[in-house]
Scaffold this motif. Sequence first.
Motif, PDB file in Angstrom:
ATOM      1  N   TYR A   1       0.803  -1.225   0.000  1.00 48.59           N
ATOM      2  CA  TYR A   1       0.000   0.000   0.000  1.00 48.59           C
ATOM      3  C   TYR A   1       0.839   1.279   0.000  1.00 48.59           C
ATOM      4  O   TYR A   1       0.419   2.292  -0.544  1.00 48.59           O
TER       5      TYR A   1
ATOM      6  N   SER B   1      -3.423   4.542  -2.549  1.00 53.95           N
ATOM      7  CA  SER B   1      -3.964   4.041  -1.286  1.00 53.95           C
ATOM      8  C   SER B   1      -4.651   5.149  -0.501  1.00 53.95           C
ATOM      9  O   SER B   1      -5.718   4.937   0.085  1.00 53.95           O
TER      10      SER B   1
ATOM     11  N   VAL C   1      -6.761  -0.132   3.729  1.00 53.64           N
ATOM     12  CA  VAL C   1      -5.367   0.266   3.513  1.00 53.64           C
ATOM     13  C   VAL C   1      -4.657   0.643   4.810  1.00 53.64           C
ATOM     14  O   VAL C   1      -3.433   0.758   4.824  1.00 53.64           O
TER      15      VAL C   1
END
Length: 98
Positions: free
Chosen positions: A47, A57, A68
């Motif tokens: 992420y 993200s 995330v």
Amino acid sequence: VMESIQAMQWVLVLTSLTLYACAVVFTNLVGKGLVTGGVVSPSALQYFGSVPKSLFSLFKLMNGDTSVVEPIAHYIGGQLLFAGFMVVSNWAILAILT
């Protein structure tokens, strides 16, 4: 109609700049393990491993996808980072729109 489009243009510029600045911060703090005490999990790299990954993200996070934040949700620094981003992105920037 044209005046409202011009107003939206500046909201988009401000949102883009904020997302980019936060992506740089998240990449350095989360992607390099500074928030997690030097431990970088594979999901953190997925992420937040680079600025483009962090940018996407954070865009997802701004639109309600909280998956995330799993890599940083167990650390107090990560929770503060997440809360700070949510305040800046959702409350401050989106309040300008209304």
